[in-house]
Motif scaffolding. Sequence first.
Motif, PDB file in Angstrom:
ATOM      1  N   GLY B 152       0.823  -1.209   0.000  1.00 32.32           N
ATOM      2  CA  GLY B 152       0.000   0.000   0.000  1.00 32.32           C
ATOM      3  C   GLY B 152       0.851   1.249   0.000  1.00 32.32           C
ATOM      4  O   GLY B 152       0.633   2.173  -0.791  1.00 32.32           O
ATOM      5  N   MET B 153       1.852   1.274   0.859  1.00 33.03           N
ATOM      6  CA  MET B 153       2.642   2.495   1.003  1.00 33.03           C
ATOM      7  C   MET B 153       3.605   2.697  -0.165  1.00 33.03           C
ATOM      8  O   MET B 153       3.870   3.822  -0.568  1.00 33.03           O
ATOM      9  CB  MET B 153       3.398   2.489   2.333  1.00 33.03           C
ATOM     10  CG  MET B 153       2.482   2.733   3.531  1.00 33.03           C
ATOM     11  SD  MET B 153       1.482   4.245   3.353  1.00 33.03           S
ATOM     12  CE  MET B 153      -0.150   3.577   3.142  1.00 33.03           C
ATOM     13  N   THR B 154       4.116   1.584  -0.727  1.00 29.65           N
ATOM     14  CA  THR B 154       4.972   1.716  -1.905  1.00 29.65           C
ATOM     15  C   THR B 154       4.144   2.256  -3.067  1.00 29.65           C
ATOM     16  O   THR B 154       4.565   3.168  -3.789  1.00 29.65           O
ATOM     17  CB  THR B 154       5.597   0.359  -2.288  1.00 29.65           C
ATOM     18  OG1 THR B 154       6.152  -0.214  -1.112  1.00 29.65           O
ATOM     19  CG2 THR B 154       6.675   0.525  -3.333  1.00 29.65           C
ATOM     20  N   GLY B 155       2.945   1.702  -3.220  1.00 27.26           N
ATOM     21  CA  GLY B 155       2.034   2.168  -4.267  1.00 27.26           C
ATOM     22  C   GLY B 155       1.754   3.656  -4.096  1.00 27.26           C
ATOM     23  O   GLY B 155       1.779   4.417  -5.063  1.00 27.26           O
ATOM     24  N   ALA B 156       1.536   4.059  -2.850  1.00 25.57           N
ATOM     25  CA  ALA B 156       1.225   5.465  -2.581  1.00 25.57           C
ATOM     26  C   ALA B 156       2.396   6.361  -2.960  1.00 25.57           C
ATOM     27  O   ALA B 156       2.226   7.398  -3.572  1.00 25.57           O
ATOM     28  CB  ALA B 156       0.873   5.639  -1.108  1.00 25.57           C
ATOM     29  N   LEU B 157       3.592   5.901  -2.610  1.00 22.54           N
ATOM     30  CA  LEU B 157       4.779   6.694  -2.916  1.00 22.54           C
ATOM     31  C   LEU B 157       4.923   6.860  -4.430  1.00 22.54           C
ATOM     32  O   LEU B 157       5.190   7.952  -4.940  1.00 22.54           O
ATOM     33  CB  LEU B 157       6.024   6.018  -2.329  1.00 22.54           C
ATOM     34  CG  LEU B 157       7.297   6.846  -2.453  1.00 22.54           C
ATOM     35  CD1 LEU B 157       7.206   8.090  -1.600  1.00 22.54           C
ATOM     36  CD2 LEU B 157       8.508   6.014  -2.065  1.00 22.54           C
ATOM     37  N   ALA B 158       4.702   5.745  -5.148  1.00 23.64           N
ATOM     38  CA  ALA B 158       4.796   5.792  -6.613  1.00 23.64           C
ATOM     39  C   ALA B 158       3.761   6.769  -7.155  1.00 23.64           C
ATOM     40  O   ALA B 158       4.062   7.581  -8.032  1.00 23.64           O
ATOM     41  CB  ALA B 158       4.566   4.398  -7.191  1.00 23.64           C
ATOM     42  N   ALA B 159       2.543   6.699  -6.599  1.00 27.11           N
ATOM     43  CA  ALA B 159       1.464   7.541  -7.109  1.00 27.11           C
ATOM     44  C   ALA B 159       1.745   9.024  -6.903  1.00 27.11           C
ATOM     45  O   ALA B 159       1.482   9.828  -7.788  1.00 27.11           O
ATOM     46  CB  ALA B 159       0.143   7.158  -6.445  1.00 27.11           C
ATOM     47  N   VAL B 160       2.302   9.388  -5.730  1.00 20.67           N
ATOM     48  CA  VAL B 160       2.576  10.823  -5.524  1.00 20.67           C
ATOM     49  C   VAL B 160       3.649  11.304  -6.463  1.00 20.67           C
ATOM     50  O   VAL B 160       3.682  12.482  -6.806  1.00 20.67           O
ATOM     51  CB  VAL B 160       3.079  11.180  -4.098  1.00 20.67           C
ATOM     52  CG1 VAL B 160       2.482  12.489  -3.610  1.00 20.67           C
ATOM     53  CG2 VAL B 160       2.869  10.078  -3.124  1.00 20.67           C
ATOM     54  N   LEU B 211      -3.344  10.699  -7.727  1.00 18.00           N
ATOM     55  CA  LEU B 211      -2.384  11.587  -7.078  1.00 18.00           C
ATOM     56  C   LEU B 211      -2.783  11.867  -5.629  1.00 18.00           C
ATOM     57  O   LEU B 211      -1.994  11.712  -4.703  1.00 18.00           O
ATOM     58  CB  LEU B 211      -2.350  12.894  -7.866  1.00 18.00           C
ATOM     59  CG  LEU B 211      -1.282  13.897  -7.503  1.00 18.00           C
ATOM     60  CD1 LEU B 211       0.077  13.352  -7.872  1.00 18.00           C
ATOM     61  CD2 LEU B 211      -1.531  15.202  -8.263  1.00 18.00           C
ATOM     62  N   PHE B 212      -4.045  12.252  -5.449  1.00 20.56           N
ATOM     63  CA  PHE B 212      -4.488  12.637  -4.113  1.00 20.56           C
ATOM     64  C   PHE B 212      -4.679  11.425  -3.196  1.00 20.56           C
ATOM     65  O   PHE B 212      -4.408  11.505  -2.003  1.00 20.56           O
ATOM     66  CB  PHE B 212      -5.799  13.437  -4.197  1.00 20.56           C
ATOM     67  CG  PHE B 212      -5.582  14.877  -4.542  1.00 20.56           C
ATOM     68  CD1 PHE B 212      -5.377  15.804  -3.542  1.00 20.56           C
ATOM     69  CD2 PHE B 212      -5.563  15.302  -5.852  1.00 20.56           C
ATOM     70  CE1 PHE B 212      -5.171  17.143  -3.843  1.00 20.56           C
ATOM     71  CE2 PHE B 212      -5.354  16.630  -6.171  1.00 20.56           C
ATOM     72  CZ  PHE B 212      -5.155  17.544  -5.168  1.00 20.56           C
ATOM     73  N   ALA B 213      -5.153  10.319  -3.765  1.00 13.97           N
ATOM     74  CA  ALA B 213      -5.401   9.127  -2.947  1.00 13.97           C
ATOM     75  C   ALA B 213      -4.120   8.723  -2.237  1.00 13.97           C
ATOM     76  O   ALA B 213      -4.133   8.305  -1.077  1.00 13.97           O
ATOM     77  CB  ALA B 213      -5.926   7.992  -3.814  1.00 13.97           C
ATOM     78  N   ALA B 214      -3.006   8.869  -2.938  1.00 13.87           N
ATOM     79  CA  ALA B 214      -1.724   8.486  -2.356  1.00 13.87           C
ATOM     80  C   ALA B 214      -1.469   9.286  -1.078  1.00 13.87           C
ATOM     81  O   ALA B 214      -1.102   8.746  -0.035  1.00 13.87           O
ATOM     82  CB  ALA B 214      -0.616   8.758  -3.365  1.00 13.87           C
ATOM     83  N   LEU B 215      -1.732  10.572  -1.177  1.00 12.50           N
ATOM     84  CA  LEU B 215      -1.538  11.463  -0.032  1.00 12.50           C
ATOM     85  C   LEU B 215      -2.453  11.075   1.118  1.00 12.50           C
ATOM     86  O   LEU B 215      -2.045  11.010   2.282  1.00 12.50           O
ATOM     87  CB  LEU B 215      -1.899  12.872  -0.497  1.00 12.50           C
ATOM     88  CG  LEU B 215      -1.029  14.012  -0.048  1.00 12.50           C
ATOM     89  CD1 LEU B 215       0.326  13.889  -0.714  1.00 12.50           C
ATOM     90  CD2 LEU B 215      -1.696  15.321  -0.463  1.00 12.50           C
TER      91      LEU B 215
END
Lengths: 354, 333
Positions: B152-160, B211-215
């Motif tokens: 989840g967090m790796t995905g989020a980092l990639a997304a931002v 973009l925002f979901a990651a944040l």
Amino acid sequence: MSTAQPVTVRPPLSGEPFLSVEDLKVHFPTDDGLVKSVDGLTFSVRPGEIVGIVGESGSGKSVTAQAILGLHKGSRAQVSGHIWLGGRDLVAATENEMRQVRGDDVAMIFQDPLSSLHPFYSVGDQIAEAYRVHNKVSAKDARTRTVEMLEKVGIPNASSRYDDSPHQFSGGMRQRAMIAMALICKPRLLIADEPTTALDVTVQAQILELIKELRDELDSAVILITHDLGVVAETCDQVVVMYGGQCVEKGPVDQLFDQPEMPYTWGLLGSMPRMDRVRATRLLPIAGSPPSLINVPKGCVFNPRCRYSDRVEGRKCFTVHPALEPSTPEHEVRCHIPPAERQQILLTEIRPNL
Amino acid sequence: MIRFILGRFAGMILVLFIVSVVTFGIFQIGPIFANASPVFYYIGKAPATPQLVAALEHRYGFDQPIPVQYFNFIGGIFGKSITDGVSQTVQCPFPCFGYSFRQNELVSVLIGRAIPVSVSIIVGAAVLWLVGGVAVGTASALRPGTFIDRAGMTGALAAVSLPIFFTGPVLLLIFVYGLGWLPTIQYASLLDDPLRWLQSVILPWIALAFLFAALYARLTRSNMLETMGEDYIRTARAKGLDRRTVIVKHGLRAALTPIVTIFGIDVGTLIGTTVITESVFNLRGLGYLSIQAVTQQDLPIILGVTIVAALGLVIANFVVDVLYAFIDPRVAV
Ligand SMILES: Nc1ncnc2c1ncn2[C@@H]1O[C@H](COP(=O)(O)OP(=O)(O)OP(=O)(O)O)[C@@H](O)[C@H]1O
Ligand code: SF4
Ligand SMILES: [Mg+2]
């Protein structure tokens, strides 16, 4: 026999304990090492009995209480030993089985009532929720019952204060609300973790009175956790003295106050402020600090702070862990000094200073 | 509570006043820096002679004292009649932001056409990112350190770290040109053609929400981790509540409260600033309108969009403040 005793003293209770903690260990693996918060604790509580657990900050009192409610389940904590409650071992119970026990058979009053109440829900709803988990009742009936409980613990205008948020309650009222929450399902065991710390003396007395009343009414067992020996003397039937996650002395309250036998207990009693003590005589705080729970001292846990370790032959205090042994059938002590000599020290060196 | 709401409302009016003064000020100062008459930005071409400049300045009131001009400007918003520069007089009803001589249309009409497009993009994306972000963040927080958390967090980092001008074209490439699941983007009003509308906004939603979901996932995770360690969560468990109730009713409720504020501000800020999204997906929203106005030096439109965007942000803030007071009883007493 018991009829001969004054009415204020309860006859000694006999019979099967309701709760029996056996060799309880609660260890937390951390980055710094294994924290042995509770390390081989044994004690029991009979119905209608108030057992006090005393000890300095960090001695493992709250961790023990949480273990009884199974609150360490699902965390990294390693819990072993047995917690027998009415024939069931709570250490082996699953989270789901524990849910039936929590709040219903065993309820707890937590140490800090402000942080223990949810800031966003009304006090009344939080108490009613505790009732509705274990009783199939309508919201309206739960509300009625909650108001009843709030009245019982002495909240004025209970029905109009039901909808107040915790921050609108004073410290004493929050504590009363926590008590109402704990008692609403008529638990057979109540664990009160420092229910009176940070309250002024009058409120403190009222809260303790409340706990005693409820014990009398429901014949529930009570575990009262405190650092305050005055509270113990007034309220409890039995005392467990904890030090470094272990029980170092336990027994009936009068024996413990009249015949304390363990050097740590002597220290505790010496540091206790008392009404009848002459102002001039100074309190004797116990020198040194609580032991590390990661590198627990070898031998007796209390040895770095003990002034009597040189009375024991062959540095046994530093090499052999003393066992908790009966001194009288009800009174157990964990110390290498032989019982006769302990009595002697108590008479000649400790008593005169208490 | 009423007093609290009134107080916030007064604050909102004050902010709008400040915004109007600042925008008006820029309208005044801008031409001075450019060393040109405001008339130039107003009618969109340099008048032929100095006499004509003076005449036009007089006609539009640029020769009056600045405070008077400010009140005319504010008063004008409530409606006036203006000339379109081709000697015809147009009625400009409330909200009147003037006339765009470049586009030969009332600014309010242009903005009115652009707002539904921007709102369609923003609202849909906001719902997506809030739900997605909170779900991923919660799942991560409940099993910290496990595979789910790390994924989840790796995905989020990639997304931002992926900007919309990258994800946008990639989405278009895959779903429109590659798989052909969607027609080329052609905006239609939700009321006229709901399917077409959805087809035109779904990709912008995804691009923006990503973009925002990651944040929000990271924010939810850290808030949730903190909340689950609170004493009141322990109390909830000690009552015998089931895990779901403890997590949702007691944990999420508290963890999401600060996120509400950020959410309101994010949504408010997006009004008028989804420039890249609109450009990538060829949608004519407020962002597109303003970027076009900037390149054409079309001051009336810039002014209008600025005020509308400020209004959006201020209203979003107001709603959040009031909502927050209901969620957290400690706020308004
Ligand atoms: N989750 C945990 N992880 C690591 N160590 C812990 C954890 N919970 C408690 N401890 C440690 O266990 C020890 C005993 O804590 P506990 O809260 O039982 O003390 P206490 O006797 O209740 O003290 P106080 O009188 O201050 O309430 C403390 O040193 C504490 O730091
Ligand atoms: S065993 Fe030794 S160190 Fe421990 S309390 Fe007794 S005398 Fe002191
Ligand atoms: Mg404690």
